[in-house]
Design a protein around this motif. Structure first.
Motif, PDB file in Angstrom:
ATOM      1  N   GLY D 198       0.309  -1.192   0.204  1.00  0.00           N
ATOM      2  CA  GLY D 198      -0.185  -0.431   0.219  1.00  0.00           C
ATOM      3  C   GLY D 198       0.695   1.503   0.030  1.00  0.00           C
ATOM      4  N   TRP D 199       1.944   1.002  -0.128  1.00  0.00           N
ATOM      5  CA  TRP D 199       2.933   2.435  -0.231  1.00  0.00           C
ATOM      6  C   TRP D 199       3.113   2.835  -0.374  1.00  0.00           C
ATOM      7  CZ3 TRP D 199       3.980   1.351   4.753  1.00  0.00           C
ATOM      8  CH2 TRP D 199       4.966   1.856   5.943  1.00  0.00           C
ATOM      9  N   TYR D 200       2.874   2.992  -1.912  1.00  0.00           N
ATOM     10  CA  TYR D 200       2.271   3.172  -3.217  1.00  0.00           C
ATOM     11  C   TYR D 200       1.984   4.642  -2.991  1.00  0.00           C
ATOM     12  CZ  TYR D 200       3.357   4.824  -8.285  1.00  0.00           C
ATOM     13  OH  TYR D 200       3.982   5.280  -9.454  1.00  0.00           O
ATOM     14  N   LYS D 201       0.435   4.701  -2.295  1.00  0.00           N
ATOM     15  CA  LYS D 201      -0.202   5.541  -1.516  1.00  0.00           C
ATOM     16  C   LYS D 201       0.242   6.517  -1.646  1.00  0.00           C
ATOM     17  CE  LYS D 201      -3.309   6.580   1.347  1.00  0.00           C
ATOM     18  NZ  LYS D 201      -3.871   7.776   1.746  1.00  0.00           N
ATOM     19  N   TYR D 202       0.966   7.006  -0.446  1.00  0.00           N
ATOM     20  CA  TYR D 202       2.704   7.410   0.224  1.00  0.00           C
ATOM     21  C   TYR D 202       3.060   8.369  -1.290  1.00  0.00           C
ATOM     22  CZ  TYR D 202       1.826   6.233   4.720  1.00  0.00           C
ATOM     23  OH  TYR D 202       1.318   5.587   5.956  1.00  0.00           O
ATOM     24  N   PHE D 203       3.222   7.583  -2.009  1.00  0.00           N
ATOM     25  CA  PHE D 203       4.247   8.723  -3.525  1.00  0.00           C
ATOM     26  C   PHE D 203       2.946   8.906  -4.128  1.00  0.00           C
ATOM     27  CE2 PHE D 203       4.835   8.434  -8.265  1.00  0.00           C
ATOM     28  CZ  PHE D 203       5.841   9.583  -8.184  1.00  0.00           C
ATOM     29  N   LEU D 204       1.790   8.589  -4.271  1.00  0.00           N
ATOM     30  CA  LEU D 204       0.553   8.719  -5.014  1.00  0.00           C
ATOM     31  C   LEU D 204       0.051  11.159  -3.968  1.00  0.00           C
ATOM     32  CD1 LEU D 204      -1.045   6.379  -6.024  1.00  0.00           C
ATOM     33  CD2 LEU D 204       0.057   7.566  -7.510  1.00  0.00           C
ATOM     34  N   ASP D 205       0.544  11.080  -2.805  1.00  0.00           N
ATOM     35  CA  ASP D 205       0.412  11.550  -1.983  1.00  0.00           C
ATOM     36  C   ASP D 205       1.409  12.623  -2.119  1.00  0.00           C
ATOM     37  OD1 ASP D 205      -1.853  10.509  -1.238  1.00  0.00           O
ATOM     38  OD2 ASP D 205      -1.974   9.824   0.705  1.00  0.00           O
ATOM     39  N   GLY D 206       1.984  12.100  -2.053  1.00  0.00           N
ATOM     40  CA  GLY D 206       3.493  13.280  -2.593  1.00  0.00           C
ATOM     41  C   GLY D 206       4.244  13.425  -1.300  1.00  0.00           C
ATOM     42  N   ASP D 207       4.215  12.570  -0.417  1.00  0.00           N
ATOM     43  CA  ASP D 207       4.809  12.940   1.031  1.00  0.00           C
ATOM     44  C   ASP D 207       5.759  11.766   0.900  1.00  0.00           C
ATOM     45  OD1 ASP D 207       5.359  12.642   3.813  1.00  0.00           O
ATOM     46  OD2 ASP D 207       3.146  11.962   4.391  1.00  0.00           O
ATOM     47  N   LYS D 208       6.842  12.456   0.632  1.00  0.00           N
ATOM     48  CA  LYS D 208       8.675  12.404   0.707  1.00  0.00           C
ATOM     49  C   LYS D 208       8.234  11.648   2.106  1.00  0.00           C
ATOM     50  CE  LYS D 208       9.004  13.725  -3.113  1.00  0.00           C
ATOM     51  NZ  LYS D 208      10.997  14.559  -4.606  1.00  0.00           N
ATOM     52  N   SER D 209       8.070  11.994   3.316  1.00  0.00           N
ATOM     53  CA  SER D 209       8.334  11.890   4.434  1.00  0.00           C
ATOM     54  C   SER D 209       8.371   9.861   4.382  1.00  0.00           C
ATOM     55  CB  SER D 209       8.142  12.458   5.398  1.00  0.00           C
ATOM     56  OG  SER D 209       6.559  12.136   5.459  1.00  0.00           O
ATOM     57  N   LYS D 210       7.366   9.789   3.122  1.00  0.00           N
ATOM     58  CA  LYS D 210       7.219   8.472   3.681  1.00  0.00           C
ATOM     59  C   LYS D 210       7.647   7.308   3.118  1.00  0.00           C
ATOM     60  CE  LYS D 210       4.057   6.969   7.133  1.00  0.00           C
ATOM     61  NZ  LYS D 210       4.190   7.096   8.334  1.00  0.00           N
ATOM     62  N   PHE D 211       7.583   8.198   1.394  1.00  0.00           N
ATOM     63  CA  PHE D 211       7.851   7.258   0.870  1.00  0.00           C
ATOM     64  C   PHE D 211       9.680   8.081   0.228  1.00  0.00           C
ATOM     65  CE2 PHE D 211       8.690   5.859  -3.621  1.00  0.00           C
ATOM     66  CZ  PHE D 211       7.542   4.560  -3.871  1.00  0.00           C
ATOM     67  N   GLY D 212      10.498   7.414   0.792  1.00  0.00           N
ATOM     68  CA  GLY D 212      11.886   7.954   0.032  1.00  0.00           C
ATOM     69  C   GLY D 212      12.595   8.104   1.638  1.00  0.00           C
ATOM     70  N   SER D 213      12.059   7.628   2.473  1.00  0.00           N
ATOM     71  CA  SER D 213      12.945   7.926   4.025  1.00  0.00           C
ATOM     72  C   SER D 213      12.096   7.158   4.700  1.00  0.00           C
ATOM     73  CB  SER D 213      13.518   9.294   4.471  1.00  0.00           C
ATOM     74  OG  SER D 213      11.864  10.036   4.138  1.00  0.00           O
ATOM     75  N   GLY D 214      12.258   7.082   5.630  1.00  0.00           N
ATOM     76  CA  GLY D 214      11.309   6.481   7.060  1.00  0.00           C
ATOM     77  C   GLY D 214      11.300   5.280   7.346  1.00  0.00           C
ATOM     78  N   PRO D 215      10.537   5.064   7.946  1.00  0.00           N
ATOM     79  CA  PRO D 215       9.953   3.219   8.365  1.00  0.00           C
ATOM     80  C   PRO D 215       9.383   2.772   7.129  1.00  0.00           C
ATOM     81  CG  PRO D 215      10.023   4.777  10.426  1.00  0.00           C
ATOM     82  CD  PRO D 215      10.239   5.656   9.241  1.00  0.00           C
TER      83      PRO D 215
END
Lengths: 312, 312, 312, 312
Positions: D198-215
Motif C-alpha cells: 500500500g506504500w505507493y499511496k504515499y508517493f501518490l500523495d507526494g509524501d516524501k517523508s513516507k516514500f523515500g525515507s523513514g520506516p
C-alpha cells in the motif's frame, strides 16, 4: 506580450535606462563592452600581493537545487584505476563526466537569459533562442572573455551592522553610496560589482528554506539607475534570487532581472560566495581587486557555471 | 603493477624527477605550488595593454570526440521563451544544461588523472579515486585557483619554419632552448608553459584522422627533465595526445603523462588553441602574458573543462 | 508552412489516408487504438511454445550514432563495490545511470515526433510540443501500454532471395502481398508489422556508411495505402531511415514519416533487430507471434527506447 | 568483508537458501531460469480479456528522488517544431533525450546490484562490476527477456483490512499463506510475485517523508524461505525500500536485499504501482495475470527502469 493597456513600472524603468544601440545594433554583450583592454590592464595592477580568494560554490550534488526544475551537478567517473589493471607498465588512469544545469550553482546569466515583450537585449527576438540549438544571439560564449576586470565588493550587511540582511530587504542607491563612503572605495565604469547580502551564510548552513526559496534581500528597481549611472560591467550577488524577493511589482516575478539583462544589457551573477572576501576586505580595508570570472565558452549557452577568483 | 622483473625507462625518469614530498606529504597540487602569490602579482603586470586572446575550444557537439569513450558536450535548452508565453508582464526566459566529459575539449588533467604502480602523485593510492565519489585526493577542485600565472608561449613549428610539426615529432630540450633564444623569452619557475605543435590546425580543418587519433607531435621523456629543471607550474599543449604519439617506449601508451603527472606533479592541459596567440606573439615579439586558466571547482574531479585567456 | 502554391505528393496521400477524428478529436494514440483488449487476448494465444526472441539493439556506446545530433547511450556507474568497503556486514552494492537520446537505438516514434504544416496527428498544433516540457499531446507516455499485440514478420529480402535489399529499394504493396502469400500469413487489423529489409546486418557489421547514413531500403509513399487498408497498429523496421532513402519526393526528406505519423496516426519503430526472428520464422514457417514492445512511460516524450520481444 | 568472528543472521539464511550452482556455474540470471518457455506459454493464457493495467511510475522530474544520490529523470527536448521552420515541405519534428538513474523510479535490480563478503550471485566477485564498464557478469541485459511470466498479486493490506500497512510492518510467510487462501490463488514456480504494502499511496500523495525515507513495510528475513520454497522468479514491491525498514538485524541496512539477490539469485523490483491492479483484482477476484515487465537491454547495467503491464 504584456497585458493590453497595462503599464508596468519596470518596463518604464527599462525604457529610461536602455543601452540598446549604444554599442551598435549587432552588439551581443552589453555593458561588458565597458571592460576595455585599458580597463583590464588597470585592473591587473590591483593584484598587488597576488593573494587569491575563491568566490565559487563547489559543483556537486550538495548544491542548492532540489531536484525539480534545475538539477545539482551529477559527477560520475567513467574510468578509474580499477579499469586499467593489467597494463604492462602498470599505468592507472581516471576520467569523469558531468551533467549539470548551467544555472545550478555559481553562474552568469547571459543576455539571452531573460527579457520581456518578445525581446532580449538589443532587440534580439525571443525566437533567436532556438529550442534545439540555444541562443543564436546574446550567447554567453560571446561574452565569456570579458569577465576579467576590476572587482569591487560593497558589503551591505557590514554597513548595517548585521550578519545577513533582513528577509526581502531592498538594497537602495543610498545604501550603495553609503557603503562606498564607509569602505573608502568608488565603483567605476567597467567594474564587476560584487554586492553582498550575507545570504550565502544560509547556503553554508544548509538552510534550503532560506536559500532557494522564500524571501531574499537584493536590489530593487530603484537601484538599477545607480548601476546604469555608474556603468558597471557586471553585477554579482551572493544570493539565489539575485534581486529583492518577492518583488513589490505586482504581477511580476523578477522585474529587476528583466530590466538589468534586457534593457541595460547587464551580465548578472548569482550564488557567489563573498564570505571569505568580506572578511579579507574588512581586515585590510581594500575593497577592490583583480576579478577573474570567465566561465566556459559553451556554444549557444544562456549562462555559464563559473568559479570566480578575486586577486588582491 | 608492472610486469615483474622489467625495468621501464619512464619509471626510471620518474624516480629521478620526482617531486613527492617537496611540498609536504599532504600536498595535492604539485608544481602549482610554484604559483605563489608573488608569482601571481608579477604575472599580473604582464597585462600591459589588456588585450585578451582566447585559448579555448568551443564546447559543443562539433568537438573532437567520436562518440565512443568520451562524448562531446551535449547542450540542451530546458526552458525557452516559448515556455513562458502568457506571463502577465510579458516575461520571457531561457535555461539550459550540459552533459560533458570533463576531458572532452580544452581541459586540465588533475594529479589524480594518471599514475602507475598503484600510485598517483605524492603517494596517493589508486584507491583514493573512488568509483562512486571521484578523486578524494589530488582533485582538480583543490588545484583550480592556482591556474593564474605568467604564461609563456614556445612556438616550435615557427622555430622549425613549418605550419605544423611532422607526425610523431618529438619536441626536445634542445628545441625548447632554441625557441627561447629565438623568441627572446625565458621560461621561469611557476610559469604556465604553452607549447605549440600546430596540431590545432587539424581540429580547425575538421580532420579527425589527425586530431583524435593517429600520430602526433609532442614532448617525449627527454624533455621532462627540462620541465622539471625550469620548475614550470603547468604545461598546456595544443594537440590531443599531449605527448609525442605513439611513444618509443615499447609496451607503454602514454609514458610522458605518467611521469609528468605522477612523479613531477605537473598539471597538464590539452587541446588548447594557440593559433591566434602565435600570430599575435609573432607580430609583437612578446611571448609572455598573464595567463588565466581557472576551470570549474567540481568536487572530486580528475580534470576540468576550461576556457583559458591570455592577456597581454 | 509549405511553399506557397506548391502541391506535395505526400500531403495529397496524407489527406487520402487520414485517420484524424476516427477515434475522437481528443485521441492521441492513433492506430494503436486498434490494439483492443480482444486483440491482445487473441495475440497472447500465439505464444504457443513460449520461445522468446529478442528484437532489440543493445543500449551502449557502440550504438549507431556518430556523436553529432543524437548521442549513443552513456552508461556510468554511480556506485560500485569499491565504494562500500568497510560496512560491518560486508555489504557490497552498485548503482548506475544513463544519458541517452530517446531515438538513439531501437525505438518508437510517438505521434508528436513528425508532422507538417504546423500540425501533428489529429490536429495537434506544433506548439503543443513545448521546448521546456515536451509533448503535451501525443506523448509516447500515453501510447506505451498499447504496444503488445500480434506481431507479423514480412521478410522482403527472403522473398527476393537476397540477404539485404538493394540500396534505396522501395518496398511496394505488391512486395507485401507477395510476402504474405509466400509466407502463408495475413496481416490483420491491430497487428504490429515487422518489416525486414536486412539492413540490420550492416549495423552488426559495424558499417556506419550503410547504417546511419547513405541510401536505405524501405517503404515509399505507395505502400502507405496498404498499411492503412490493413489497419496495422504499428510498423517496425530494421533500418535507420525507416523509409526508402533518399526519397523520390523532391524537396522532402522523410515524406513517409510525415504521412504515416501525422495523417495515419501510425506509431513507427526503427532499428529493430529481425535477424534471429527471420531465421526462426524461416525454420518453423510461423510468421506470427505475441509481440511485446512496451518502452518507458516517460512523461511528455516524443519517443522511447525499447527492447521488444517476440514470443512464439 | 564482514567483521571478524561475527556471525550474521542473514548470512546464515543466505547459506541455507542459496541457489548458487543450481543452474550451472556460469548462470547469471538466477531464479529467472524458472521462467521457462513452457511457463511463458502458460502465462500467456492468463490474458483472458486482454485488459491492460499499467504498473509503472511515470519517469519525470516529479519522481521520488531528492536530488542527492540518485536523480529523477531529466527529460529535455533536443529538437522541436521551432527548429524546423522553413523546410520546403513544411516538415516539423521533435527529438528528446533523458538523463536518469537506472534505479530512480519503477525498476528492477539485477543480480549485480547487491551482495556481501566480496561476492555477488553465483560466486561472481565484486571486481566483476568494473567502474568504467559496469557489470561484466550478472548484468540486467542478460536477464531482461525473462521478465514475462505469470504475475500474482498478494494484497497484504487488503488481507489486514487497512489501506497501507503500518510503518516497519514485517510481512511474514504466514501473511503470504493467508493472502493466498483469502484470495484463492497459489503462487507457483516461475511466477513474478507482486507484493502489495500500500506504500505507493504515499508517493501518490507526494509524501516524501513516507516514500523515500523513514520506516517502511516489507518482507523480512523470515519470508525469504517462503520465496525460495515457492521458487518465485521475481519479486516486485510497491514501496521504496523493498524490505521491512529499518531492519531488526543490527549493523545491517538491507539484509533482505543481500540474501534475495546474492544467495537466492532473485531479481527484485521496486516502486511498482499496484493501486489500480489491487482494485481490479478485488473486483473480479482474479489475482493472476500475464505480467510483461521487460525493461531496457542496457549493456553492463545493474538495473533497469521499467514500465510493467499486467494483462488479465
Amino acid at each position: 506580450m504584456t497585458e493590453a493597456g497595462k503599464t508596468w513600472a519596470h518596463h518604464e524603468v527599462g525604457k529610461k535606462l536602455s543601452n540598446w544601440g549604444r554599442w551598435g545594433d549587432d552588439d551581443e554583450i552589453g555593458t561588458l563592452n565597458l571592460v576595455t583592454p585599458e580597463k583590464v590592464a588597470a585592473a591587473a595592477l590591483l593584484a598587488r600581493t597576488g593573494k587569491r580568494i575563491d568566490l565559487g560554490m563547489a559543483f556537486d550534488k550538495n548544491g542548492p537545487q532540489d531536484g525539480g526544475f534545475r538539477i545539482n551537478p551529477v559527477h560520475t567517473m567513467t574510468w578509474t584505476p580499477l579499469d586499467t589493471a593489467g597494463l604492462p607498465d602498470g599505468m592507472i588512469s581516471a576520467d569523469d563526466m558531468i551533467v549539470m544545469g548551467l544555472q545550478c550553482a555559481t553562474q552568469w546569466d547571459s543576455l539571452a537569459h531573460v527579457g520581456y515583450d518578445g525581446y532580449f537585449y538589443n532587440g534580439v527576438p525571443s525566437t533567436a533562442v532556438r529550442p534545439g540549438i540555444g541562443a543564436t544571439k546574446n550567447s554567453f560564449a560571446t561574452a565569456n572573455d570579458h569577465l576579467i576586470s576590476r572587482g569591487v565588493l560593497l558589503d551591505i550587511p557590514r554597513l548595517k551592522g548585521v550578519d545577513v540582511l533582513p528577509d526581502s530587504y531592498e538594497i537602495t542607491s543610498a545604501d550603495l553610496n553609503e557603503a562606498e563612503a564607509a569602505q573608502g572605495v568608488t565603483v567605476q565604469p567597467g567594474d564587476v560589482l560584487c554586492l553582498r547580502t550575507g545570504w550565502y551564510k544560509y547556503f553554508l548552513d544548509g538552510d534550503k528554506s532560506k536559500f532557494g526559496s522564500g524571501p531574499e534581500a537584493g536590489p530593487g528597481l530603484e537601484a538599477l539607475e545607480w548601476f546604469r549611472d555608474r556603468d558597471i560591467a557586471a553585477l554579482a550577488m551572493d544570493n539565489w534570487a539575485f534581486e529583492r524577493y518577492p518583488t513589490v511589482v505586482e504581477g511580476s516575478v523578477i522585474p529587476v532581472h528583466q530590466v538589468a539583462i534586457r534593457d541595460i544589457g547587464l551580465t548578472i551573477g548569482e550564488m557567489f560566495n563573498f564570505e571569505d572576501l568580506a572578511v579579507d576586505c574588512a581586515q585590510d580595508g581594500v575593497y577592490e581587486y583583480l576579478f577573474t570570472g570567465t566561465g566556459l565558452k559553451i556554444s549557444y549557452s544562456v549562462g555559464s557555471p563559473v568559479t570566480p577568483i578575486a586577486i588582491k
